[in-house]
Design an enzyme around this catalytic site. Structure first.
Site, PDB file in Angstrom:
ATOM      1  N   HIS A  45      37.298  30.378  34.117  1.00 32.24           N
ATOM      2  CA  HIS A  45      38.552  30.379  34.783  1.00 32.24           C
ATOM      3  C   HIS A  45      38.630  31.445  35.675  1.00 32.24           C
ATOM      4  O   HIS A  45      39.356  31.739  36.432  1.00 32.24           O
ATOM      5  CB  HIS A  45      39.263  29.498  34.043  1.00 32.24           C
ATOM      6  CG  HIS A  45      40.773  28.740  35.249  1.00 32.24           C
ATOM      7  ND1 HIS A  45      40.354  28.144  35.706  1.00 32.24           N
ATOM      8  CD2 HIS A  45      41.359  29.278  35.670  1.00 32.24           C
ATOM      9  CE1 HIS A  45      41.688  27.684  36.422  1.00 32.24           C
ATOM     10  NE2 HIS A  45      42.406  28.445  36.326  1.00 32.24           N
ATOM     11  N   GLU A  46      39.246  32.248  35.602  1.00 37.46           N
ATOM     12  CA  GLU A  46      40.302  33.760  35.869  1.00 37.46           C
ATOM     13  C   GLU A  46      39.091  34.363  35.737  1.00 37.46           C
ATOM     14  O   GLU A  46      39.368  35.278  37.041  1.00 37.46           O
ATOM     15  CB  GLU A  46      41.020  34.215  34.262  1.00 37.46           C
ATOM     16  CG  GLU A  46      41.981  33.937  33.193  1.00 37.46           C
ATOM     17  CD  GLU A  46      43.069  32.774  34.387  1.00 37.46           C
ATOM     18  OE1 GLU A  46      42.621  33.533  35.261  1.00 37.46           O
ATOM     19  OE2 GLU A  46      43.600  31.941  34.081  1.00 37.46           O
ATOM     20  N   HIS A  78      38.967  33.089  40.091  1.00 35.31           N
ATOM     21  CA  HIS A  78      40.004  34.213  40.526  1.00 35.31           C
ATOM     22  C   HIS A  78      39.151  35.433  40.960  1.00 35.31           C
ATOM     23  O   HIS A  78      40.072  35.708  41.719  1.00 35.31           O
ATOM     24  CB  HIS A  78      41.145  33.990  39.311  1.00 35.31           C
ATOM     25  CG  HIS A  78      41.957  32.349  39.096  1.00 35.31           C
ATOM     26  ND1 HIS A  78      42.104  32.015  41.041  1.00 35.31           N
ATOM     27  CD2 HIS A  78      42.668  31.717  38.755  1.00 35.31           C
ATOM     28  CE1 HIS A  78      42.521  30.863  39.835  1.00 35.31           C
ATOM     29  NE2 HIS A  78      43.299  30.606  39.204  1.00 35.31           N
ATOM     30  N   GLU A 113      42.934  28.890  43.284  1.00 35.57           N
ATOM     31  CA  GLU A 113      42.382  27.865  41.938  1.00 35.57           C
ATOM     32  C   GLU A 113      40.729  27.055  42.280  1.00 35.57           C
ATOM     33  O   GLU A 113      40.219  26.368  41.635  1.00 35.57           O
ATOM     34  CB  GLU A 113      43.505  26.390  41.996  1.00 35.57           C
ATOM     35  CG  GLU A 113      44.160  25.965  40.507  1.00 35.57           C
ATOM     36  CD  GLU A 113      43.814  27.098  39.395  1.00 35.57           C
ATOM     37  OE1 GLU A 113      44.200  27.836  39.746  1.00 35.57           O
ATOM     38  OE2 GLU A 113      43.471  26.631  38.064  1.00 35.57           O
TER      39      GLU A 113
HETATM   40 ZN    ZN Z   1      44.063  29.254  37.823  1.00 35.99          ZN
END
Ligand code: ZN
Length: 502
Positions: free
Chosen positions: A266-267, A270, A296
């Site tokens: 997830h990170e 980003h 996001e």
């Molecule tokens: Zn996030």
């Protein structure tokens, strides 16, 4: 002064603001990762001073003059990235000049100390010790909304900070359409006799192997560790500090492997966005991410649409079995893939599955609005939280750490931020559809460990535009369709109808 010189002075000014802000980011990252407890008070002073300096520079009357000159120039082509820079910088300038310096400094100090109060209150389940900070921060946010101004309700002013162009009313309508289809899907899944064996994820998974595999997966999908790093934080985040420096954080639980692994993906999602920004445009809106929702969309795409796909695990499961032989040697791929896609009502948002996640967001959206309008007192948040939680999930949190104290956001002054997470899920699914329409079915590439076509498509169609387009305009431009809940619902059905035999 000619246009070229004015524009250059304007860009240099914005770059100085961005460079100062990046110092703030380093200190903020350090506060969440390595700062000793004794340094907390001094860190609050450092951040308070810096935010005052950034505010001075962002509201410098000279910047206002430059913006006036540039806006009046006929050398600015309306559709050009330069025109977008002037337009977006104007928006930032107007917002910043509406905020009194005293409010900015008070907010910085209250949120720095408020976060520390939250860090101490959460494990002790002690809402009462956090309540005065929540009161202070909500009061400052209401003041901020009044200072900035809004069309309809004060919450609009806060929402617009994180998601340009979004309004309470449009978000409410989008969420309502999503809720109507999501709630029956969650119910059908709960009632299905085909339930995965999620207990295999709670076996022993040594942390050093978790870290190695997380780094390997993040690198495979395209995060560049020559321009970034990964550390541990209580509440994981990604901080794009500046060109060539993007910090990811995660947290490990030896007895629950998905948290760190999918958290890292997830990170990294980003981070891939931050690393895909145009470094030549650093400091200007053209070199900045579009919005939190678009950010996001990138993290959720890599975490869920890629990382939890069957094709990804066709590629990666052999590494997992080799890394965790004691936990996984007797677990077939199908069983593991079903387990990492377990859908079950749960208390913690960041651990929620793809189906119930958006319900957690709707709950926070429904509490933040009355907090800001004054209809809900901070003291009544725990009771209101538990009541709504039971209505949505059929469960009552056993303590505040699993309820209203679970997220860092309110202690950090991030009110109006939560809706961007659900918008990100919607944008992500719609952008992924567009990527597949352009690139063809991506499963074969993922199964072979090839992620470059998707990453490059995102670089080209999303990242390099920076803030040139507003979030929903960007999604519509790239996908050819206005924002809708349908792409997300189609993807959820495609995966979960199969896994749960619906
Ligand atoms: Zn996030």
């Amino acid at each position: 002064m000619g246009f070229a010189e004015t524009y250059e002075e304007f860009v240099n000014h914005l770059r100085e603001v961005a460079t100062l802000s990046s110092c703030e980011s380093v200190l903020g990252w350090d506060e969440q990762t390595y700062l000793p407890k004794g340094g907390v008070e001094h860190r609050a002073n450092q951040l308070g001073l810096l935010s005052g300096m950034i505010h001075d520079k962002s509201t410098d009357p000279r910047l206002g003059e430059l913006l006036e000159e540039l806006a009046g120039s006929d050398e600015l082509d309306a559709d050009s990235p330069r025109a977008a820079n002037v337009r977006e910088a104007r928006r930032d300038f107007d917002r910043a000049t509406k905020l009194p310096k005293r409010l900015v400094e008070e907010m910085s100090k209250a949120t720095s100390l408020g976060q520390q109060a939250w860090i101490e209150a959460k494990p002790k389940n002690d809402f009462a010790s956090f309540q005065p900070w929540l009161e202070k921060i909500v009061a400052l946010k209401r003041e901020e909304a009044e200072a900035v101004g809004y069309d309809d309700v004060p919450y609009d002013a806060l929402l617009d900070t994180y998601e340009t162009g979004a309004s309470t009313q449009t978000v409410e309508a989008t969420f309502a359409a999503l809720r109507d289809e999501l709630v029956p899907l969650a119910k059908a899944i709960a009632d299905s006799p085909n339930q995965p064996d999620a207990s295999i994820l709670e076996r022993e998974y040594p942390v050093d192997v978790q870290r190695t595999l997380g780094l390997e997966a993040a690198e495979a999908i395209g995060f560049d560790f020559d321009r970034g790093r990964l550390d541990v934080a209580a509440h994981p985040f990604c901080s794009g500090i500046g060109p060539g420096d993007c910090r990811l954080t995660t947290r490990y639980d030896e007895r629950f492997v998905p948290m760190a692994f999918f958290g890292t993906l997830h990170e990294a999602g980003h981070g891939i966005y931050e690393q895909g920004l145009d470094t030549e445009a650093y400091g200007t809106p053209a070199g900045h991410s579009c919005s939190l929702g678009v950010h996001e969309s990138q993290s959720r795409m890599w975490e869920n649409l890629v990382g939890r796909s069957r094709a990804f695990w066709d590629y990666f499961y052999g590494r997992f079995q080799a890394g965790f032989p004691a936990a996984l040697s007797d677990v077939p791929l199908d069983t593991f893939h079903a387990a990492v896609n377990t859908v079950r009502p749960s208390f913690i948002r960041v651990e929620a599955d793809e189906v119930t996640y958006n319900l957690h967001i709707m709950l926070r959206f429904e509490l933040e609005q009355p907090l800001i309008s004054g209809d809900l007192a901070p003291a009544d948040v725990p009771a209101a939280w538990n009541e709504k939680f039971e209505a949505y999930f059929g469960l009552v949190p056993e303590d505040h750490a699993h309820g209203c104290l679970q997220d860092i956001h309110w202690s950090a002054g991030l009110i109006g931020y939560f809706p961007t997470y659900a918008l990100g899920n919607l944008y992500g699914a719609q952008l992924f559809d567009a990527a597949e329409a352009a690139l063809g079915d991506l499963d074969a590439a993922f199964a072979a460990g090839t992620f470059r076509p998707l990453k490059e498509w995102l670089n080209e169609n999303v990242h390099r535009h920076g803030r040139r387009f507003q979030p929903t305009d960007l999604v519509e431009r790239v996908s050819g369709k206005p924002l809708s809940h349908e792409p997300l619902m189609r993807r959820l059905h495609a995966k979960f109808d199969h896994l749960y035999g619906l």
